[in-house]
Structures are given as structure tokens and as C-alpha cells.
Design an enzyme around this catalytic site. Structure first.
Site, mmCIF file in Angstrom:
data_model
loop_
_atom_site.group_PDB
_atom_site.id
_atom_site.type_symbol
_atom_site.label_atom_id
_atom_site.label_comp_id
_atom_site.label_asym_id
_atom_site.label_seq_id
_atom_site.Cartn_x
_atom_site.Cartn_y
_atom_site.Cartn_z
ATOM 1 N N GLU A 173 3.846 48.601 7.214
ATOM 2 C CA GLU A 173 2.384 48.774 7.316
ATOM 3 C C GLU A 173 1.641 47.443 7.217
ATOM 4 O OE1 GLU A 173 1.156 51.866 4.561
ATOM 5 O OE2 GLU A 173 2.157 53.400 5.742
ATOM 6 N N GLU A 292 7.804 57.208 8.271
ATOM 7 C CA GLU A 292 7.182 57.930 7.146
ATOM 8 C C GLU A 292 6.391 59.098 7.723
ATOM 9 O OE1 GLU A 292 5.105 55.646 4.123
ATOM 10 O OE2 GLU A 292 6.368 53.887 4.508
HETATM 11 O O1 AHR Z 1 5.168 56.658 0.868
HETATM 12 C C1 AHR Z 1 4.136 56.129 0.086
HETATM 13 C C2 AHR Z 1 3.448 54.950 0.743
HETATM 14 O O2 AHR Z 1 2.769 55.389 1.885
HETATM 15 C C3 AHR Z 1 4.362 53.868 1.262
HETATM 16 O O3 AHR Z 1 4.704 52.963 0.272
HETATM 17 C C4 AHR Z 1 3.519 53.221 2.315
HETATM 18 O O4 AHR Z 1 4.305 52.645 3.331
HETATM 19 C C5 AHR Z 1 2.629 54.331 2.819
HETATM 20 O O5 AHR Z 1 1.310 53.962 2.897
#
Ligand code: AHR
Length: 508
Positions: A173, A292
Site C-alpha cells: 500500500e 488483501e
Molecule cells: O490487514 C490490515 C491492514 O489493512 C494491512 O496492514 C494493510 O495493508 C491494510 O490497509
């Protein structure tokens, strides 16, 4: 009872589902690693301190790949802190989650854990506060057989054989201001390109994931991808994106429609890739790594709408007391409704199997997770365990294109079918597996299956997740409050989908 028809034809395959579609993610965050995967002294811990009760549940999920060590954590992490004798490892202030990192668990422990769990590691390198040289050194430490400084150190630390880690994420990110060392798209492209070069010099066989847009409410959404992919296209194999689904005050109906939002989100990343490929006359295709995805309701803070998240730092999105070791943060409690939403998201993943090769449920244990542990105590399955388990168990094969003829309704994501579905042909068994989400709040739906080439196949198993109380959750004391049940299969090419239900139909 309402009626719907699902038409699918084996002559129109959408694509083969890659096993990596069912991957997950574990981060040094809250109690995911410490008292999640790893708890020396726990009654089920093995000689390495790995909790076997947790590992057994992960094996039930048949998780192929696990991303590690972050997440936001990785952008503050120095991997050197986590190797060598544990007594010499430094305790650090961990900025991403305002915790204390003891470094008792590092890359060697993770790779040992992954081997025992039968999963393949996917490692993210620190492109925030870390250097491109650190990234290359980590590849050398993990993948070089021996005879060099870092590979010999791995051997000295107890791992004679290289880990041969194939999948590497170039940061996390990096477009977000919350990320330590966050960069503009142009600066990220430069840094990631140089890191990729070095990492590939060390091991040309690795596969690299470029860090794409995460949250679609950011002003840089997709522009970031366009700018940096122009530079990185030849060097990387995947474009990452993240997608968290939040209820945030939405009606049941809108929340259940989130499968459409995920579908749009994936297709948007693909559109940018197509654009960059065409404009720059590239030949190769780049796949999506949705590293994610999950439902995340930010239960640690009061949130009335998604807009409330704007401008919050990670310090503010948890109730953490500052600088604790493994604080109990981001421990979502998932309801039946959340599980139905996860089922819908699973359907969207499968229906994008032609472009998504890797997808990681974020996360796996304790933090935004389907598995919850009690420190020193037991473990239980959250409601979301079940849809994830089902897509992992029955989602492998070839997704067939299909057309749903059902009622529709208006949602925040546009006009939606009342029934969302995905059709999978399992070549190994010859079975057809159908996932179907009935979003109707009042009516069961009779679903007719029109599958011309499989006219001889009948529904022989019907698993359903549904219930009267959408807010019902599982707890350590009531672990079976929300569980799926098998209902009598119709024995024909049809099934009744209860109102507000996630269904798995097995046709033989
Ligand atoms: O999964 C929790 C957080 O969400 C992670 O650390 C980040 O990559 C995302 O914003």
C-alpha cells in the site's frame, strides 16, 4: 416462492481457477502471530512454539499460499531484527500498529511454520523505510543455496536448505499516507524497479507483485497504477490490489450487494492493465494479485459511514493502548450477515478467475480473521470460516460462464440479481459445484439449473449457511452458534435457496 434460472454451458469456460485463489495473509499485527500462530508454552504448542490447534484449522481450510509479514507492518520492519538467537533480537517500537515487536518470530520461524502447515510463503519486502539492498539481501538469505554472507547466515541459523520463496511483494500500500515511507507513484516506480532488478539478479526465478491501488476512495486510485505500471510492466508478474468490504451503516441489501463492488474493483484494475499494455505495445499479460480482501467493519472504532475513515491514521483505527506487545486489536467479531457477504465476495473472486491468479483473505488468525484464539486457551471458527472453507474446497476447477435469470433490485452498486452465483466444473471428479447467494430478505428462491451438457447431473449435496438472526456470532463458549447445515438435496436439477442464504450445490 420466487423463481430463478441459472444457465451455463461447458463450451464457454471463463477460466481455470488457480489454487492460489484461496490464499491468505498473516501480519505482525495484534495477536495474529503472537498468541495466534505462535505461543510457546501453550498446551498445543510444538517444540517450535507453533500452536497446533490453530495449524489444524488452517489445514482444514487448505490454504495454498500465505503472505507475510505485512501489511502496514512491513514498511517499518527490518528483517535482520528477526534472525539469529532469540535472546539477541531487539525489541522495537513498531510504528504501523503502535505496538512493541519482540522479534521472537521472524523469517526463519515463518518458513518453518509454513513448511509444517503445508503452505507456500509469499513475502513482502519493505519499500517504505527499507532499502533496495535490504530487499536483495533478504532474497539471498532465503533463496541462495550457500557460500555467500547471507545464505551462510541462514545455514548457521539452522536452515541448510534454501526456502526457495517464489512470490515476492514489492512493498505494501505504498500509495497511502498511512504507510511509513509512502511514495508518489513516480517515486515508487523508481524504487520498486531498482529493488526488482536486484532481487532478480539474486534469484531470476522469483515472481514479483507490484503494489497497486488499495482503497478506491483515495484520489490516486488507478492513476497510481497507470503511472507506476508503465515503468514496471516488464519487471513484474502481478499487480496487487486490496479490497475491504465494510457495512458502515448500509442496509442489509446494500451490504449483501458488496459482491458487485468487489467485481467492479477487480475489473477496474484489469482495465488499467489493459490500457498500459495497449499504450505501451506490450505482449505479456499481467495477472491480478488481490492480496488483501475481506469484510472489515472496523469494530475497534465507532464508524457511522465510510467517510468517517478519511484522514484517520492506523493509530486511530484501533483501540490499542500504545506500545503493548501483541495487543488485542482489530479482533472483528463476524456475524452471520458478514459470513453471507464473504460468500458473495467469494463468488465474485471465482467469477474473475480469468484475471485474478492470487487472492489472500486478510487475515487468517485473530486479526480481521476467520480463526480466533484465546491466549493460553482454545480456538474457534468465526462465521466467516465457513464460506472461505467452502470456496477453497469446492471452488477448484474451471469456472463456466453463466447467466442468471432472477429478480433484480436496485442497490448502491446499481441493479443487482437477487441471486448471485458461480458455476465450477471440477474436471477431477466430473462434478459441478455451484455457489449461490440468495439476497432476498423475505422469500426463498427456487433455482432451476439449466446445464445442457450436464443434463444427467442432479443436486446430490446441498450445504447452506442461513439463520433467523443475522447478528448471530460464534464465541469461544458458543462456537457452533452459526454453522452451515446440509439439507436434503433435491435429487433433480433444482434447489430451493432459503431467504438470505449462502449455498453450495454439488451436482453428480
Ligand atoms: O490487514 C490490515 C491492514 O489493512 C494491512 O496492514 C494493510 O495493508 C491494510 O490497509
Amino acid at each position: 416462492m420466487k423463481k430463478a434460472v441459472l444457465f451455463s454451458d461447458c463450451h464457454f469456460p471463463l477460466g481455470k481457477v488457480d489454487d492460489k485463489m484461496f490464499s491468505s495473509f498473516t501480519e505482525h499485527l495484534g495477536r495474529c502471530i503472537y498468541t495466534g500462530l505462535y505461543e510457546p508454552g501453550h498446551p498445543t504448542a510444538d517444540e517450535d512454539g507453533f500452536r497446533m490447534d490453530v495449524m489444524d484449522l488452517i489445514k482444514e481450510l487448505n490454504v495454498p499460499v500465505i503472505r507475510y509479514p505485512g501489511g502496514n507492518f512491513v514498511s517499518c520492519y527490518d528483517w535482520h531484527d528477526g534472525i539469529g538467537p532469540k535472546e539477541n533480537r531487539p525489541k522495537r517500537m513498531e510504528y504501523a500498529w503502535s505496538s512493541i515487536e519482540t522479534n521472537e518470530f521472524g523469517i526463519d520461524e515463518f518458513c518453518r511454520w509454513a513448511k509444517k502447515a503445508g503452505v507456500e510463503p509469499m513475502i513482502a519486502v519493505n519499500l517504505g523505510t527499507g532499502s533496495i539492498k535490504d530487499a536483495g539481501d533478504l532474497v539471498e538469505y532465503c533463496n541462495h543455496p550457500g557460500g555467500t554472507y547471507w545464505s551462510d547466515l541462514r545455514i548457521k541459523n539452522g536452515s541448510k536448505e534454501p526456502y526457495n520463496i517464489k512470490y515476492w511483494c514489492l512493498g505494501n500500500e505504498m500509495e497511502g499516507a498511512w504507510q511509513a515511507g509512502h511514495l508518489s507513484a513516480e517515486d515508487y516506480a523508481k524504487k520498486a524497479l531498482e529493488a526488482a532488478k536486484i532481487m532478480r539478479w539474486v534469484d531470476p526465478s522469483i515472481k514479483l507483485v507490484a503494489c497497486g491501488s488499495s482503497y478506491d476512495n483515495l484520489p490516486t486510485y488507478l492513476e497510481w497504477d497507470r503511472i507506476m505500471m508503465k515503468e514496471l510492466y516488464d519487471q513484474v508478474d502481478y499487480l496487487s490490489t486490496h479490497n475491504y468490504t465494510m457495512r458502515a451503516g448500509q442496509s442489509v441489501k446494500d451490504y449483501l450487494s458488496s459482491y458487485v463492488q468487489l467485481d467492479n474493483h477487480i475489473k477496474n484494475s484489469v482495465k488499467v492493465l489493459d490500457y498500459v499494455k495497449a499504450v505501451n505495445r506490450k505482449k505479456k499479460d499481467i495477472k491480478i494479485c488481490l492480496d488483501e480482501w475481506n469484510v472489515w467493519n472496523f469494530q475497534d472504532i465507532k464508524l457511522d459511514s465510510l467517510g468517517d475513515l478519511n484522514g484517520l491514521t492506523t493509530f486511530e483505527i484501533t483501540s490499542a493502548d500504545k506500545w503493548e506487545i501483541a495487543p488485542p486489536i482489530l479482533q472483528e467479531k463476524y456475524s452471520l450477515l458478514d459470513a453471507l457477504v464473504v460468500g458473495g465476495l467469494g463468488i465474485s473472486l471465482l467469477n474473475n478467475c480469468d484475471t485474478v491468479e492470487i487472492a489472500c483473505l486478510a487475515q487468517l488468525v485473530n486479526v480481521i480473521a476467520p480463526i480466533t484464539t484465546v491466549k493460553g486457551g482454545g480456538v474457534y471458527k468465526q462465521t466467516t470460516f465457513y464460506p472461505y472453507e467452502f470456496i477453497s474446497r469446492y471452488g477448484r476447477g474451471t469456472v463456466l460462464k453463466s447467466v442468471m435469470d432472477s429478480d433484480t433490485y436496485s442497490s448502491v452498486y446499481g441493479e443487482c440479481n437477487t441471486v448471485a452465483s458461480s458455476v465450477i466444473y471440477d474436471e477431477k471428479t466430473g462434478e459441478i459445484h455451484i455457489f449461490a447467494l440468495n439476497t432476498d430478505e423475505n422469500d426463498d428462491v427456487e433455482l432451476k439449473l439449466d446445464l445442457p451438457q450436464f443434463a444427467d447431473k442432479k443436486v446430490s449435496k446441498h450445504i447452506v449457511l442461513c439463520g433467523d438472526d443475522l447478528d448471530a456470532i460464534n464465541t469461544i463458549d458458543t462456537p457452533d452458534n452459526v454453522t452451515p447445515k446440509e439439507i436434503t438435496p433435491s435429487g433433480s436439477a433444482a434447489a430451493v435457496l432459503p431467504k438470505l442464504s449462502f449455498n453450495v450445490l454439488i451436482l453428480k
